[in-house]
Each structure stands twice: as C-alpha cells, then as structure tokens.
Motif scaffolding. Structure first.
Motif, short mmCIF file in Angstrom:
data_model
loop_
_atom_site.label_atom_id
_atom_site.label_comp_id
_atom_site.label_asym_id
_atom_site.label_seq_id
_atom_site.Cartn_x
_atom_site.Cartn_y
_atom_site.Cartn_z
N THR A 84 -1.11 -2.66 4.39
CA THR A 84 -0.84 -1.06 4.99
C THR A 84 0.22 -0.26 5.27
OG1 THR A 84 -1.34 -2.09 7.57
CG2 THR A 84 -3.17 -1.62 5.76
N ARG A 85 1.19 -1.24 6.35
CA ARG A 85 2.47 -1.40 6.00
C ARG A 85 3.42 -1.85 5.95
NH1 ARG A 85 3.16 2.60 12.05
NH2 ARG A 85 4.89 3.64 11.11
N VAL A 86 5.05 -2.15 6.53
CA VAL A 86 5.52 -3.40 6.46
C VAL A 86 5.54 -3.78 8.01
CG1 VAL A 86 8.50 -4.63 5.98
CG2 VAL A 86 6.88 -2.91 4.64
N GLY A 87 5.36 -5.00 8.61
CA GLY A 87 4.55 -4.95 9.62
C GLY A 87 3.52 -4.95 10.25
N GLY A 88 2.01 -4.34 9.54
CA GLY A 88 1.29 -3.63 9.82
C GLY A 88 0.82 -4.83 9.43
N HIS A 89 -0.74 -4.69 8.78
CA HIS A 89 -1.87 -5.37 8.17
C HIS A 89 -1.49 -6.20 6.88
CE1 HIS A 89 -4.69 -4.67 11.95
NE2 HIS A 89 -4.23 -3.48 11.27
N GLU A 90 -1.25 -7.34 6.20
CA GLU A 90 -1.28 -7.81 5.79
C GLU A 90 -2.50 -8.06 5.12
OE1 GLU A 90 0.29 -12.29 3.89
OE2 GLU A 90 2.20 -10.91 5.22
N VAL A 91 -2.97 -7.56 3.38
CA VAL A 91 -4.02 -7.92 2.53
C VAL A 91 -3.81 -8.11 1.88
CG1 VAL A 91 -5.29 -6.33 1.38
CG2 VAL A 91 -4.28 -5.60 3.26
N PHE A 218 4.13 -4.40 -1.14
CA PHE A 218 3.83 -3.62 -1.89
C PHE A 218 2.25 -2.79 -0.58
CE2 PHE A 218 4.11 -5.72 -5.57
CZ PHE A 218 4.82 -4.87 -6.90
N LEU A 219 3.92 -1.18 -0.52
CA LEU A 219 2.73 -0.56 0.53
C LEU A 219 1.14 0.30 0.18
CD1 LEU A 219 5.47 1.75 1.23
CD2 LEU A 219 4.50 -0.63 2.52
N MET A 220 0.56 0.36 1.00
CA MET A 220 -1.35 1.16 0.53
C MET A 220 -1.06 2.09 1.73
SD MET A 220 -3.04 -2.74 -0.16
CE MET A 220 -3.91 -2.44 -1.25
N LEU A 221 -0.35 2.69 1.09
CA LEU A 221 -0.83 3.55 2.20
C LEU A 221 -0.87 5.63 2.42
CD1 LEU A 221 2.67 3.74 4.30
CD2 LEU A 221 0.37 3.89 5.79
N SER A 222 -0.52 5.76 0.67
CA SER A 222 -1.12 6.86 0.11
C SER A 222 -0.88 6.66 -1.51
CB SER A 222 -0.33 7.90 0.37
OG SER A 222 0.99 7.62 -0.08
N SER A 223 -0.84 8.07 -1.97
CA SER A 223 -0.76 7.74 -3.39
C SER A 223 1.25 7.99 -3.71
CB SER A 223 -1.25 8.71 -4.36
OG SER A 223 -0.38 10.59 -3.83
N SER A 224 1.63 8.49 -3.01
CA SER A 224 3.27 8.41 -2.74
C SER A 224 3.96 7.32 -2.52
CB SER A 224 3.86 9.50 -2.14
OG SER A 224 3.59 9.44 -1.35
N LEU A 225 3.32 6.85 -1.77
CA LEU A 225 3.54 5.11 -0.81
C LEU A 225 2.89 3.53 -0.60
CD1 LEU A 225 4.73 7.09 2.26
CD2 LEU A 225 6.63 6.10 0.75
N PRO A 368 -11.11 4.42 2.51
CA PRO A 368 -11.62 4.62 4.45
C PRO A 368 -11.21 3.14 5.10
CG PRO A 368 -12.69 5.72 2.40
CD PRO A 368 -12.15 5.08 1.80
N GLY A 369 -11.08 3.15 5.54
CA GLY A 369 -11.04 2.07 6.70
C GLY A 369 -9.82 0.78 6.30
N LEU A 370 -9.16 1.20 5.30
CA LEU A 370 -7.99 -0.58 5.27
C LEU A 370 -7.62 -0.86 5.92
CD1 LEU A 370 -7.07 -1.97 2.99
CD2 LEU A 370 -5.42 -0.21 2.31
N HIS A 371 -7.07 0.55 6.87
CA HIS A 371 -5.81 0.29 8.28
C HIS A 371 -6.47 0.59 9.28
CE1 HIS A 371 -2.03 2.20 5.98
NE2 HIS A 371 -4.04 2.30 4.58
N GLY A 377 -12.32 -3.12 9.71
CA GLY A 377 -10.94 -3.18 8.38
C GLY A 377 -10.64 -4.27 8.47
N GLU A 378 -11.00 -5.51 8.94
CA GLU A 378 -10.91 -7.41 7.94
C GLU A 378 -11.97 -7.42 6.97
OE1 GLU A 378 -11.15 -10.06 11.23
OE2 GLU A 378 -9.59 -9.66 12.68
N ARG A 379 -12.92 -6.88 6.98
CA ARG A 379 -13.78 -6.86 5.97
C ARG A 379 -13.61 -6.02 4.62
NH1 ARG A 379 -17.76 -6.48 9.75
NH2 ARG A 379 -18.17 -4.13 9.17
N ILE A 380 -12.65 -5.30 5.73
CA ILE A 380 -12.74 -3.77 3.75
C ILE A 380 -11.21 -4.59 3.29
CG2 ILE A 380 -11.68 -1.80 3.42
CD1 ILE A 380 -13.39 -0.52 5.32
#
Length: 529
Positions: A84-91, A218-225, A368-371, A377-380
């Motif tokens: 989700t972010r570097v240092g955030g949730h790892e998917v 690989f970021l999972m923030l937005s269309s640009s990030l 929605p809810g990925l973060h 959030g864990e299920r998503i």
C-alpha cells in the motif's frame, strides 16, 4: 586540414548497447570508434538490472566480474513486493533471495546482476578505452560505394574532423536522428504514455524496513502511484516511477510524491525529477546500405520486465560477428541482411511481453478498503494477492523464455526440420537457431566459454568426418574450432552427435551424421547460399 580518421565501424552513441557492440568488435579485433555527445556522466540512472543473457555476453567480453562487484550489497533482498505504501501494508511478495544466497540457475553460469547505469557506464567506458570519444557530435554522414563518410565535432575544442568508416551503427536513442535521416519509420504499436522518474536518497529506509526490504516495491496508492519504487544501489538511493495521466500530475511536487509513497517519517532528499515518454516502437527496417540501427534506435519498449537494454545488447552481439565476418572477407553477400531477419522478430516479441507486464500494473484494481487496518483490510488484501498470483506477476521477474528462448529461423540456420515440443515453459535446447545450452565442463568452465569467436563444431564421442569439415571451412577461410566432448549428460542436452555453433553462440546446424555436401553447409551458415 587533418586527414580523415579511418576505421572499420563507427558507432554512434556510447550508451550500454553502443558500448556492448564496441566490446564485441574489440573481442573480434575489429577496428571501431565510439562517438558520444555527452561526457558520459550519468546523473539520473534508468538502467538497473543486467539480464542473464546479457551477463553471459559480458562474461564473453571479460567484464562480468566487474559488473557483479560494482557495489550492489550481496545481502540486499532481490524480492518484488506489492505494498500500500513502502513500510505500510504488504499485499504480495515474490521472494527472490539475495545475490549471496540465491542458487545459480542450471541453465546459465551468469544470473542477472544489479548494476545501475551510473556504475555501469564508467565500467564499460574503462573497458572500451581510447576507442570511446566523449563530447563528440556527429554532424552529418553520407554513404559511398565502399564506406560511410561522417563529420564529427569535438565539443571541447570546436574542431571538426572527417571519419571514413566501412560501416556506421547508430545507437542514438529512441528519437534516433540517424533513423529519421535514413527515412526509416518506427510506427507505435501501443499508446505512448508519460511518466516521471524521481531519484531520491533515503539513507535510513533500508534499516527501517528490516526484513521487509525489497528490490522493487509496486505501490498500490492511486492511478499515478502504482508503479515501482526501486532500490538502485542497495544503500540509500531509490527511484520512484510516477504515472502522468493528466497535466496536474506533471506539476505535482516531487518531494510530496515520495512522501506519499513512503510510510516512514524519515530523511528524504530528492536528487532529480525527469519526465519521459514510453513508446512502443520497432523500426520497419534495421539497416539501409552501410548503416545499421540497434538499441533504442531500432526498438523501444516498456521497462516492465527489464527487456529493453538486454534486447539491444543481444542485437549488438548478433550484428558484431556479422560485421566482423564481412570485414574479414569470409561472409557471404547475404550475411548482414540476416541481422534484421533475426533480431526484428526478437524485438517484437520482447515489446509485446513487456507490454503485458505493463498492462498488468496499469489494469490492477485498487479496491476500497485496501489500506484499512483490521480484519476487513486483511481480507481485501488477501483477495488482491490471490489475483496477483493468478495474473502471472512472477513472469516479470523470471522470464527465461524472453532472455534465452529466441530461436532464429533465418536463411543462415540449417539442419533437419524440428518441431519444438511444448513442455509448459522454456527449456534449454540445441535446436538450430537456439542459443547453445550451458553445461559445466569443469567447476568453472561452461560450454558457453567455448563459443564466441569463430564457428565451433562440438562432437560427442566421435571424430568421424571432422577433418573433412575442417577442410571445408578452411577452403572458404571461415574460422572453425573443433571440440570433442565425452560427457554423456552434455550429449543428452545437445541431443545430436555433431552440433555446429555460430560465433554468437547460437546453433547453426546439428545432426547425428555430417552432411555429404560440406561446402554447401559452410556456404549456408556464412550467408553465401
């Protein structure tokens, strides 16, 4: 006025592909000159990973060890992680080990290596040596019957000099003025897209990540990030790729973009911010007369998968031996034409595979809810991870079929008709046109170390007819070495009693019995039939 500089091959462009061609020509003792308009300094590195086939070629040219020891830490993870972010949730994570701990694949003596361009460029410049002329600009060129006449300017002094070269090879980038001057089109195969590469330093980020460090995030923030944030030197230098899907994204503050991508409150220094256009193009032709195109001048593709530079280095290796053969006088009149015949299909295949990787990233849903923290959030995130696993994301980081699997089907490849057997994935093969397989002859010597100068006839357990083959090649002044191998496991890999390997390491012919008309075989593989 100074007399013209005389050389066999003038190489326009001192990037990785131009330097690779210079190394190949030096390996074959062919005179050459590399003209590079800049001073060679790389302040914003784009290239980071050297693919395994390129490393095999660098092994041939004597610089593989220098690349491996250029500075990448042996204990830094080579993993790819979706976060989700570097240092955030790892998917999702693809574990790839480290340079120190991963096993060398059975199919190559040279796995890929991390060597960012600001390390690679001076290393190659030292290897090329005095044949590289930086701060030199090509002003014009014209083709004559037996040479190309070019004019270059020394940008340090303003002095102009003529160069007479038997051949000109343009490695002058995606917008290649040389290609345009030749009137060769390179139509787009997919939509052009705009990106920003933000180079930044974050000296504490690796220690903050600990076991969660990776080579690619690989970021999972937005269309640009949603694109990779990549470790470049394994210490504190990183590159963030940002998609520019509308005008507002091109003006967003680079420091703020990095802050969005990194979850930690840590020191960040933005070093540079470069906007670039991703084009997917393959030139309609790779040559005109005595001028050849290679690298980005001939083909540009998405960096997704790391195929671009490596495709160019492969093209340099194909062109190098054919130029050498022509200059030495033993090539047939059709040999140089097979450069395009062999390498253009490779460029198209690599382009399409890279685009599949890009589309996987572009089309990935960010539900929605990925973060979110907590069970929802864990299920998503678990559902997204499952989709990533099914999507074939691993292919972007483990694609031996792209790096090794190109089988040339050109007019200089001959032998019995063979059909490739589907095995569910690429496997090494000594079919005519394929890269001759690697196997260890000794703990440090590969079969690949046998190849790279002239032709090699590799025979297994027999020397019957080899003397006649030697005479047939000598009669046409074509260099040939003969090697007899008694290792049954290597014979099983090569599958035939005799295998003829070209100077670039691809199989020209194989069979259990040598042809009755040996002169015809020699003429075929040298482009004279």
């Amino acid at each position: 006025m100074n007399a013209p500089i005389e050389t066999d091959v003038l190489i326009l462009g001192g990037g990785p592909v131009g330097m690779a061609l210079a190394l190949d020509l030096a390996h074959r003792q062919v005179g050459h000159l590399v003209v590079e308009q800049t001073d060679g300094t790389i302040t914003h590195p784009r290239v980071g990973t050297i693919g395994p086939r390129s490393m095999e070629l660098f092994r041939r040219w004597g610089v593989a060890k220098q690349i491996r020891t250029a500075g990448w830490p042996g204990d830094h993870p080579l993993d790819a992680a979706w976060v989700t972010r570097v240092g955030g949730h790892e998917v999702y994570r693809i574990p790839l080990g480290t340079a120190d701990t991963r096993a060398t694949p059975e199919h190559t003596p040279e796995p890929d290596a991390i060597c960012p361009q600001h390390w690679l460029a001076p290393l190659l410049a030292e290897a090329v040596g005095e044949r590289l002329r930086t701060r030199s600009r090509l002003d014009s060129f014209e083709q004559r019957d037996d040479h190309v006449r070019a004019t270059i300017t020394d940008l340090r002094t303003g002095a102009t000099r003529a160069v007479h070269a038997r051949y000109l090879v343009a490695c002058d980038g995606a917008s290649s003025p040389t290609r345009k001057a030749l009137g060769i089109d390179a139509p787009p195969r997919h939509r052009t897209q705009v990106f920003r590469n933000i180079l930044f330093r974050a000296p504490e980020l690796r220690s903050l990540l600990g076991e969660r460090a990776a080579l690619f995030f690989f970021l999972m923030l937005s269309s640009s990030l949603r694109f990779p944030l990549r470790a470049l030197d394994g210490r504190g230098l990183y590159r963030l790729t940002v998609g520019v899907d509308d005008a507002s994204k091109s003006t967003m503050d680079s420091f703020e973009l990095v802050r969005r991508a990194v979850a930690f409150d840590t020191e960040i220094e933005v070093l540079s911010d470069s906007e670039w256009h991703l084009t997917h193009r393959v030139a309609d032709s790779f040559s005109a007369g005595r001028v050849f195109l290679t690298g980005d001048a001939a083909h540009t593709l998405s960096p997704s998968g790391g195929f671009g530079m490596n495709t160019g280095i492969g093209s340099a290796a194909d062109l190098g031996w054919k130029l050498a053969a022509t200059l030495r006088g033993w090539a047939g009149p059709g040999l140089l034409a097979t450069y395009e015949e062999e390498r253009r299909p490779v460029a198209i295949t690599s382009l399409e595979e890279a685009n599949v990787n890009l589309r996987r990233t572009m089309d990935r849903e960010l539900p929605p809810g990925l973060h979110d923290d907590g069970p929802r959030g864990e299920r998503i995130r678990a559902a997204v991870a499952e989709k990533l696993e099914r999507s074939g994301a691993r292919r972007e980081f483990d694609a031996p079929g792209i790096h090794f699997g190109h089988t040339y089907r050109s007019s200089i490849v001959c032998g019995e008709p063979e059909t490739e057997v589907a095995t569910g994935g690429w496997r090494p093969s000594a079919r005519p046109g394929a890269r001759a397989p690697h196997a260890w002859l000794t703990p440090t010597t590969s079969t690949l170390d046998l190849f790279g100068r002239g032709f090699v006839l590799l025979s297994f357990g027999t020397t019957d007819g080899v003397e006649a083959v030697t005479r047939a090649f000598a009669d046409r002044h074509v260099p040939l070495e003969t090697v007899t191998c008694h290792a049954p496991e290597i014979h099983a890999l090569y599958e035939r009693a005799h295998v003829l390997v070209r100077p670039d390491g691809h199989v020209a012919w194989r069979g259990d019995h040598l042809p009755a008309e040996l002169g015809g075989l020699v003429d075929k593989v040298r482009g004279a039939a």
